[in-house]
Design an enzyme around this catalytic site. Structure first.
Site, PDB file in Angstrom:
ATOM      1  N   VAL A 133       0.833  -1.214   0.000  1.00 58.14           N
ATOM      2  CA  VAL A 133       0.000   0.000   0.000  1.00 58.14           C
ATOM      3  C   VAL A 133       0.865   1.260   0.000  1.00 58.14           C
ATOM      4  O   VAL A 133       0.666   2.163  -0.827  1.00 58.14           O
ATOM      5  CB  VAL A 133      -0.980  -0.017   1.207  1.00 58.14           C
ATOM      6  CG1 VAL A 133      -1.770   1.277   1.269  1.00 58.14           C
ATOM      7  CG2 VAL A 133      -1.914  -1.216   1.108  1.00 58.14           C
ATOM      8  N   LYS A 169      -7.320  -0.785   8.910  1.00 54.55           N
ATOM      9  CA  LYS A 169      -8.646  -1.028   9.519  1.00 54.55           C
ATOM     10  C   LYS A 169      -8.555  -1.495  10.967  1.00 54.55           C
ATOM     11  O   LYS A 169      -9.465  -1.273  11.752  1.00 54.55           O
ATOM     12  CB  LYS A 169      -9.443  -2.040   8.691  1.00 54.55           C
ATOM     13  CG  LYS A 169      -8.760  -3.384   8.498  1.00 54.55           C
ATOM     14  CD  LYS A 169      -8.261  -3.569   7.109  1.00 54.55           C
ATOM     15  CE  LYS A 169      -7.259  -4.694   7.012  1.00 54.55           C
ATOM     16  NZ  LYS A 169      -7.076  -5.241   5.727  1.00 54.55           N
ATOM     17  N   GLU A 199     -10.584   6.556   4.447  1.00 59.19           N
ATOM     18  CA  GLU A 199     -11.393   5.976   3.357  1.00 59.19           C
ATOM     19  C   GLU A 199     -10.872   4.589   2.957  1.00 59.19           C
ATOM     20  O   GLU A 199     -11.644   3.676   2.649  1.00 59.19           O
ATOM     21  CB  GLU A 199     -11.365   6.924   2.154  1.00 59.19           C
ATOM     22  CG  GLU A 199     -12.178   6.491   0.965  1.00 59.19           C
ATOM     23  CD  GLU A 199     -13.666   6.378   1.248  1.00 59.19           C
ATOM     24  OE1 GLU A 199     -14.322   7.398   1.407  1.00 59.19           O
ATOM     25  OE2 GLU A 199     -14.176   5.235   1.316  1.00 59.19           O
ATOM     26  N   VAL A 232     -11.795   0.615   4.540  1.00 58.12           N
ATOM     27  CA  VAL A 232     -12.916  -0.277   4.182  1.00 58.12           C
ATOM     28  C   VAL A 232     -13.085  -0.276   2.669  1.00 58.12           C
ATOM     29  O   VAL A 232     -13.185   0.794   2.055  1.00 58.12           O
ATOM     30  CB  VAL A 232     -14.243   0.194   4.820  1.00 58.12           C
ATOM     31  CG1 VAL A 232     -15.388  -0.748   4.430  1.00 58.12           C
ATOM     32  CG2 VAL A 232     -14.137   0.282   6.333  1.00 58.12           C
ATOM     33  N   ILE A 269     -12.788   1.434  -3.151  1.00 56.06           N
ATOM     34  CA  ILE A 269     -14.193   1.853  -3.307  1.00 56.06           C
ATOM     35  C   ILE A 269     -14.457   3.071  -2.424  1.00 56.06           C
ATOM     36  O   ILE A 269     -14.222   3.006  -1.220  1.00 56.06           O
ATOM     37  CB  ILE A 269     -15.168   0.733  -2.860  1.00 56.06           C
ATOM     38  CG1 ILE A 269     -14.824  -0.588  -3.526  1.00 56.06           C
ATOM     39  CG2 ILE A 269     -16.606   1.135  -3.089  1.00 56.06           C
ATOM     40  CD1 ILE A 269     -15.598  -1.778  -2.947  1.00 56.06           C
ATOM     41  N   GLY A 309      -1.122 -14.793  -3.875  1.00 58.82           N
ATOM     42  CA  GLY A 309      -0.758 -13.642  -3.027  1.00 58.82           C
ATOM     43  C   GLY A 309      -1.969 -12.914  -2.464  1.00 58.82           C
ATOM     44  O   GLY A 309      -1.822 -11.841  -1.884  1.00 58.82           O
ATOM     45  N   GLU A 323      -2.776 -14.485   3.091  1.00 64.25           N
ATOM     46  CA  GLU A 323      -1.489 -14.541   3.800  1.00 64.25           C
ATOM     47  C   GLU A 323      -1.123 -16.005   4.062  1.00 64.25           C
ATOM     48  O   GLU A 323      -1.986 -16.885   4.030  1.00 64.25           O
ATOM     49  CB  GLU A 323      -1.629 -13.857   5.172  1.00 64.25           C
ATOM     50  CG  GLU A 323      -2.220 -12.484   5.137  1.00 64.25           C
ATOM     51  CD  GLU A 323      -1.179 -11.413   4.918  1.00 64.25           C
ATOM     52  OE1 GLU A 323       0.021 -11.697   5.091  1.00 64.25           O
ATOM     53  OE2 GLU A 323      -1.573 -10.298   4.552  1.00 64.25           O
ATOM     54  N   LYS A 352     -14.022  -4.136   9.488  1.00 64.19           N
ATOM     55  CA  LYS A 352     -14.561  -3.202   8.497  1.00 64.19           C
ATOM     56  C   LYS A 352     -16.029  -2.869   8.793  1.00 64.19           C
ATOM     57  O   LYS A 352     -16.432  -1.708   8.721  1.00 64.19           O
ATOM     58  CB  LYS A 352     -14.387  -3.776   7.102  1.00 64.19           C
ATOM     59  CG  LYS A 352     -12.891  -3.839   6.695  1.00 64.19           C
ATOM     60  CD  LYS A 352     -12.672  -4.676   5.464  1.00 64.19           C
ATOM     61  CE  LYS A 352     -11.224  -4.699   5.035  1.00 64.19           C
ATOM     62  NZ  LYS A 352     -10.941  -5.730   4.021  1.00 64.19           N
ATOM     63  N   GLY A 362      -5.370  -4.362  -2.825  1.00 65.39           N
ATOM     64  CA  GLY A 362      -4.368  -4.208  -3.880  1.00 65.39           C
ATOM     65  C   GLY A 362      -3.751  -2.823  -3.842  1.00 65.39           C
ATOM     66  O   GLY A 362      -4.356  -1.866  -3.330  1.00 65.39           O
TER      67      GLY A 362
HETATM   68  N1  HSE Z   1      -7.005  -9.097   3.405  1.00 60.37           N
HETATM   69  C1  HSE Z   1      -7.898  -8.087   2.977  1.00 60.37           C
HETATM   70  C2  HSE Z   1      -8.882  -8.677   1.948  1.00 60.37           C
HETATM   71  C3  HSE Z   1      -7.106  -6.962   2.359  1.00 60.37           C
HETATM   72  O1  HSE Z   1      -8.661  -9.797   1.481  1.00 60.37           O
HETATM   73  O2  HSE Z   1      -9.889  -8.052   1.647  1.00 60.37           O
HETATM   74  C4  HSE Z   1      -7.835  -5.668   2.191  1.00 60.37           C
HETATM   75  O3  HSE Z   1      -8.306  -5.124   3.387  1.00 60.37           O
END
Ligand code: HSE
Length: 393
Positions: free
Chosen positions: A12, A99, A123, A126, A130, A181, A184, A199, A295
């Site tokens: 990010v 989050k 923003e 969550v 979007i 990917g 995790e 969220k 992403g």
């Molecule tokens: N691990 C989260 C997902 C990443 O898969 O939505 C984004 O918050």
């Protein structure tokens, strides 16, 4: 010139630096000045990066610098919490995608931002790219919000989509998500529903005006979802989706659970790593937000959008009131319809409020009428329950 620091140079944080560089012209045209990434805080060195000479390991360097805005993309509660508090007290704006820290400390951060006349925006916490928090807050000004519900986790939605489309087992689909990917190596926060709970607690807090304690939310993940259920529900025109829901009636109920989602609900068609959030308000009706929930590019887009609002409008949100703490009512007491599967031969007489949808040698599947989870479990306490899923209305 504007001066920023990025905390965390992973997917990010790196995405934010790239966006600022790649869309420099558009951003400068809007702001009328340049945005300089003065510092990047990370434990690692990045010798091959164009930002190599801006990497620091001590947050105090940023705190005592001319940086006006801190982009927090570290993840985790600590030291993100301490750095956010220190930055706000040092009168620096803070923008985050984290989050976990927002769901735990939003009330405190908003208060500190107000006291220090700076901006705290989140923003990207969550729904990735979007825009959902700002539009939700706009809707809040004049609508009665009845429900916020959404597919808030891309990893689990990818896994469920693979199970649905290719008949894969949960384990197989998870391994595929890890290879790509999305998931995790230790996928617990996603597959156990914790990420979605954080969220939905943020969205619920905004609507309710009190911080919804994420630890009090009924949270169930997707680890027990069976391929048989996905196939059977599909034949009955339902998808299985992990849905976070916040309902606002006399009481607020907030929970995360896999749901059987009828094909006539738009959420049932949100597939792969995509997220969608549906807001039901009066008089607006149903409003849906859809896009990439994770992403580098999507999340960076939301963070830079917060940066632009911070610079152009210099404000948090129109209703930044999230004060005190709230404990939502229990999902166990919310009447719902359920899809249930009972092991063959373990329930002699099904109540006539259960509609049988399939019977095999091993199991019997039903749709129930409206009933609370507690009452349903009491009614079936002598039976061996193989699956129990609320049905989204
Ligand atoms: N691990 C989260 C997902 C990443 O898969 O939505 C984004 O918050």
């Amino acid at each position: 010139m504007k001066h920023i620091a990025i905390l965390g140079f992973g997917v990010v944080g790196g995405g934010v630096a790239s966006l600022l560089q790649n869309n420099k012209k558009e951003i400068e045209a809007l702001l009328g000045e340049e945005v300089s990434v003065d510092y990047i805080l990370d434990l690692r060195e990045f010798p091959d990066s164009p930002y190599a000479n801006r990497v620091v390991h001590d947050f105090n360097i940023i705190l005592n610098s001319d940086v006006d805005t801190v982009i927090e993309a570290m993840g985790g509660s600590h030291p993100a919490y301490e750095y956010t508090v220190a930055a706000l007290k040092a009168r620096k704006n803070v923008i985050t995608s984290n989050k976990e820290v927002v769901s735990l400390y939003l009330d405190e951060f908003l208060m500190l931002a107000e006291e220090n006349d700076v901006v705290y925006r989140f923003e990207a916490s969550v729904g990735g790219g979007i825009p959902v928090i700002s539009p939700l807050i706009s809707l809040l000004r004049h609508n009665k919000i009845r429900e916020v519900r959404g597919i808030l986790n891309g990893t689990t939605n990818y896994i469920l989509t693979k199970m649905f489309s290719f008949g894969e087992s949960f384990e197989h689909a998870l391994a595929d998500a890890q290879r790509r990917g999305y998931a995790e190596r230790i996928p617990d926060a996603d597959v156990l529903g914790t990420d979605a709970a954080r969220k939905i607690s943020i969205l619920a807090s905004l609507v309710h005006g009190s911080l919804v304690d994420v630890n009090t939310i009924y949270t169930e993940g997707i680890t027990k979802i069976r391929g048989e259920d996905i196939a059977r529900l599909s034949a009955c025109h339902h998808s299985v989706k992990l849905v976070g829901r916040a309902l606002f009636g006399e009481e607020m109920t907030v929970f995360v659970s896999p749901h059987a989602v009828p094909h006539n609900c738009p959420l049932s068609h949100v597939d792969g790593v995509y997220n969608a959030i549906e807001v039901v308000g009066e008089p607006v009706g149903n409003v849906m937000f859809y896009g990439q929930g994770a992403g580098a590019g999507a999340t960076a887009s939301a963070m830079v959008s917060d940066l632009m609002v911070t610079y152009l409008e210099g404000r948090c949100y129109a209703i930044p009131r999230v004060r005190d703490k709230a404990v939502p009512a229990s999902f166990r007491e919310l009447p719902s319809r359920f899809y249930i599967v009972i092991k063959q031969g373990t329930m002699s007489d099904a109540p006539n409020t259960f509609m049988k949808i399939e019977e095999t040698e091993n199991e019997v599947a039903y749709f129930t009428d409206y009933i609370t989870l507690d009452a349903l479990q009491e009614l079936t306490k002598h039976a061996e329950m193989l699956t129990i899923l609320p049905i989204l209305e």
